[in-house]
Structure formats: structure tokens, C-alpha cells
Motif scaffolding. Structure first.
Motif, PDB file in Angstrom:
ATOM      1  N   TYR A  80     -14.249  -4.294 -16.996  1.00  0.00           N
ATOM      2  CA  TYR A  80     -14.106  -5.019 -17.814  1.00  0.00           C
ATOM      3  C   TYR A  80     -14.957  -4.853 -19.170  1.00  0.00           C
ATOM      4  N   ILE A  81     -16.025  -4.586 -19.034  1.00  0.00           N
ATOM      5  CA  ILE A  81     -16.713  -4.308 -20.327  1.00  0.00           C
ATOM      6  C   ILE A  81     -16.510  -2.875 -20.946  1.00  0.00           C
ATOM      7  N   GLN A  82     -15.908  -1.862 -20.199  1.00  0.00           N
ATOM      8  CA  GLN A  82     -15.360  -0.692 -20.673  1.00  0.00           C
ATOM      9  C   GLN A  82     -14.202  -1.064 -21.397  1.00  0.00           C
ATOM     10  N   ALA A  83     -13.182  -2.078 -20.648  1.00  0.00           N
ATOM     11  CA  ALA A  83     -11.843  -2.229 -21.514  1.00  0.00           C
ATOM     12  C   ALA A  83     -12.318  -2.994 -22.799  1.00  0.00           C
ATOM     13  N   LYS A  84     -13.096  -3.940 -22.894  1.00  0.00           N
ATOM     14  CA  LYS A  84     -13.559  -4.475 -24.249  1.00  0.00           C
ATOM     15  C   LYS A  84     -13.964  -3.309 -25.085  1.00  0.00           C
ATOM     16  N   ARG A 106     -10.029   6.665 -20.628  1.00  0.00           N
ATOM     17  CA  ARG A 106      -9.537   5.393 -20.563  1.00  0.00           C
ATOM     18  C   ARG A 106      -8.071   5.393 -21.291  1.00  0.00           C
ATOM     19  N   VAL A 107      -7.857   6.097 -22.302  1.00  0.00           N
ATOM     20  CA  VAL A 107      -6.817   6.039 -23.113  1.00  0.00           C
ATOM     21  C   VAL A 107      -5.818   7.353 -23.080  1.00  0.00           C
ATOM     22  N   GLY A 108      -6.444   8.435 -22.457  1.00  0.00           N
ATOM     23  CA  GLY A 108      -5.543   9.570 -22.267  1.00  0.00           C
ATOM     24  C   GLY A 108      -5.407  10.516 -23.446  1.00  0.00           C
ATOM     25  N   GLN A 109      -6.278  10.055 -24.444  1.00  0.00           N
ATOM     26  CA  GLN A 109      -6.321  11.102 -25.605  1.00  0.00           C
ATOM     27  C   GLN A 109      -7.521  10.901 -26.264  1.00  0.00           C
ATOM     28  N   THR A 110      -8.286  12.125 -26.964  1.00  0.00           N
ATOM     29  CA  THR A 110      -9.507  11.957 -27.598  1.00  0.00           C
ATOM     30  C   THR A 110      -9.277  10.953 -28.881  1.00  0.00           C
ATOM     31  N   PRO A 111     -10.752  10.460 -29.307  1.00  0.00           N
ATOM     32  CA  PRO A 111     -10.514   9.559 -30.359  1.00  0.00           C
ATOM     33  C   PRO A 111      -9.718  10.601 -31.616  1.00  0.00           C
ATOM     34  N   PHE A 117     -18.706   9.405 -25.690  1.00  0.00           N
ATOM     35  CA  PHE A 117     -17.870   8.407 -26.198  1.00  0.00           C
ATOM     36  C   PHE A 117     -16.587   9.092 -26.106  1.00  0.00           C
ATOM     37  N   ALA A 118     -16.500  10.343 -26.674  1.00  0.00           N
ATOM     38  CA  ALA A 118     -15.103  11.004 -26.474  1.00  0.00           C
ATOM     39  C   ALA A 118     -14.479  11.188 -25.216  1.00  0.00           C
ATOM     40  N   LYS A 133     -10.783   1.274 -30.432  1.00  0.00           N
ATOM     41  CA  LYS A 133      -9.432   1.410 -31.209  1.00  0.00           C
ATOM     42  C   LYS A 133      -9.249   1.077 -32.651  1.00  0.00           C
ATOM     43  N   GLU A 134      -9.794  -0.242 -32.731  1.00  0.00           N
ATOM     44  CA  GLU A 134      -9.593  -0.865 -33.959  1.00  0.00           C
ATOM     45  C   GLU A 134     -10.658  -0.356 -35.057  1.00  0.00           C
TER      46      GLU A 134
END
Length: 298
Positions: free
Chosen positions: A244-248, A286-291, A279-280, A254-255
């Protein structure tokens, strides 16, 4: 200073409660046989579960008072200390206690599973409140264990005793699941407060000064033990508290990535990462892409 009673063996605890020691590693104690006593701080070197049948003051763990009323269960792991709230009145204890030494379960399925029973790490205001039907089932489990102790030790004793303890603990998991659902008055607003806690954390300077928020930190801020908090979040959301913390964290990241005036390294620092590479990795997992890829595609 209040003296602490220390119980390192099952026989010591049986003697304190005027109960016979039928097995050196496990006992079911009938507290009605004990002498009237004053509440005091107690250390236990074994697993111990209290089934309370009468109002006898408040049981304290650390600086907090258990939510401990008639018809409740409290679970303590070896090395934990329970005590009194300073009430010096004598009372006649009543109820039952199941106590078993870690040596009893070594090499058994329960020994391999014992860490699953996270309620041994619960603290204040987290006792298990039983319905009458649930209480009767718990008493039946205790009675079966005591029946085996009365028979004396044979080649079947350990397996049957440990199996019945494991059955009781499995029932306790079910009862806690029910309590997470039914005790809305206690749990109301926990998730909303958790969400607001994370929002406030990431909007402050704490990520840069303290680092990423931990499950322990969030539980402390919500006045819950980390085990109870984690189990409650899991039951309510299907995610672990860490997930949950990681999702937040990813939502906030992303923002921030949309702000082209900041580098990815700056964003990583603002989120609480000591190393941008960390972080990367978390973001890509989680997202499937790098920042950088996410920034470019969006």
C-alpha cells in the motif's frame, strides 16, 4: 519500585497458580485454583494465551492497556512482559491459560508455522473478543489438550497436543478475521487516516530528512502494533501495508515526473530514496517502465 515476576518454565507458572505440572513444556491452567493476588508485572519465557472469565483489572503491555474484557483472548510470545495498571486491590483470578514452551513445537508443523500467527505480536487495544459460541470452542480446544495431559506422556502425546494447539491457533486466525469485519467502531477510519498520513508525509520534508515511510512508522502514528496494522490493511485492501505504501509512493512519483523542471535524481531524493538507482528499480518493477521512459512516453 514494583517487583517483576519472572516465569521461565512451565512448572514455575503452574506453582504460582496452584496447578499441577503434568508436562514440563505445556499446561492448561485453571486460574480459579490460584490464590487471590494483586496485579503485577510478569515476564514469560514461553508462549502464553489468557482466556479471561472475570473482571480483574487492566492488563498492561508497555505503556498501554489491553482492550481486555470478560470473554477475551490475549496472546503473548516468549520474552514479552504483561503487567498491571497500578491497581493494588486483591482479586480472585478466574479463567484459563494455555502456555507452551518453544521447545514443545520444535520440529513440528506448528514450529514451522508459528510466525504466521502474527497476533502474538499484537499490543494494546488488540485483544480478541469472543462470542459465546467462539468461547465455547476455545474452551473445548483447551479441554482436549488438558485431556491429553491427564493421560500421561506416551508416543502419541506430543503429536496430539501440538495438533490441538495448532487447531486452536487456526481458529483464532478465523476469529480475528471476523473481528476485523465486525468491530467497525474500533477500526472505523483507519484506512482513511493511513491514506492521509501518507499524503501528509510526502507533502512534508520528512522523505528528504527521514527517508521512506516504514510500516512500523505508520503503525506507531496510528497507535497500533505493526502486526495488527499490517493484518488489518491486508484484510481491508488485499494488499500488504508495504504494498500500500509503495502504491502511494508510485502515485506521488508519477505526478512529480510530469514536472519537467526536476531531474529524476531530484525526484528520487524528494521521495526519500538515498540512491536514484533504487528509485528507478522500484518504479520499473511497479510500472513496467523506468522513470525516464515514463516521462518520455507521457
Amino acid at each position: 519500585m514494583e517487583q517483576m515476576r519472572r516465569f521461565n518454565t512451565i512448572s514455575e507458572y503452574n506453582a504460582f497458580n496452584n496447578n499441577e505440572t503434568k508436562h514440563p513444556l505445556v499446561t492448561v491452567v485453571d486460574l480459579s485454583k490460584a490464590d487471590p493476588r494483586q496485579l503485577s508485572r510478569m515476564y514469560f519465557g514461553f508462549y502464553i494465551i489468557f482466556l479471561k472469565d472475570v473482571k480483574c483489572g487492566d492488563l498492561v503491555y508497555g505503556r498501554d492497556t489491553y482492550d481486555y474484557q470478560e470473554g477475551t483472548l490475549v496472546f503473548l510470545a516468549p520474552g514479552q512482559i504483561a503487567g498491571s495498571n497500578g491497581n493494588s486491590d486483591f482479586y480472585q483470578p478466574k479463567g484459563h491459560v494455555l502456555a507452551f514452551h518453544p521447545d514443545l513445537i520444535h520440529g513440528t508443523t506448528l514450529g514451522r508455522r508459528i510466525q504466521e500467527f502474527t497476533f502474538f505480536g499484537y499490543q494494546s487495544n488488540e485483544a480478541l473478543h469472543l462470542s459465546e459460541r467462539e468461547r465455547n470452542l476455545v474452551v473445548d480446544c483447551f479441554s482436549k489438550i488438558d485431556y491429553e495431559l491427564d493421560r500421561g506422556v506416551d508416543k502419541h502425546s506430543k503429536r496430539l497436543i501440538v495438533s490441538n494447539i495448532e487447531l486452536f491457533l487456526d481458529y483464532s486466525v478465523r476469529f480475528y478475521d471476523r473481528q476485523f469485519i465486525t468491530r467497525d467502531n474500533v477500526h472505523q477510519g483507519i484506512l482513511e487516516r493511513f491514506e492521509q498520513l501518507l499524503n501528509d508525509y510526502f507533502e512534508s520534508e520528512k522523505p528528504e530528512t527521514v527517508g521512506l515511510p516504514s510500516v512500523n512508522y505508520c503503525a506507531e502514528q496510528l497507535n497500533l502494533s505493526s502486526n495488527y496494522f499490517g493484518d488489518l490493511v491486508k484484510k481491508e485492501t488485499g494488499k500488504t501495508a508495504q504494498e500500500y505504501i509503495q502504491a502511494k509512493l508510485i502515485d506521488v512519483a508519477k505526478e512529480k515526473i510530469f514536472d519537467g523542471s526536476k531531474t529524476i535524481n531530484q525526484i528520487a531524493g524528494e521521495l526519500g530514496f538515498k540512491y536514484p538507482q533504487h528509485f528507478a528499480r522500484v518504479f520499473k518493477k511497479r510500472v513496467g517502465q523506468t522513470p525516464n521512459e515514463y516521462r518520455s512516453l507521457n
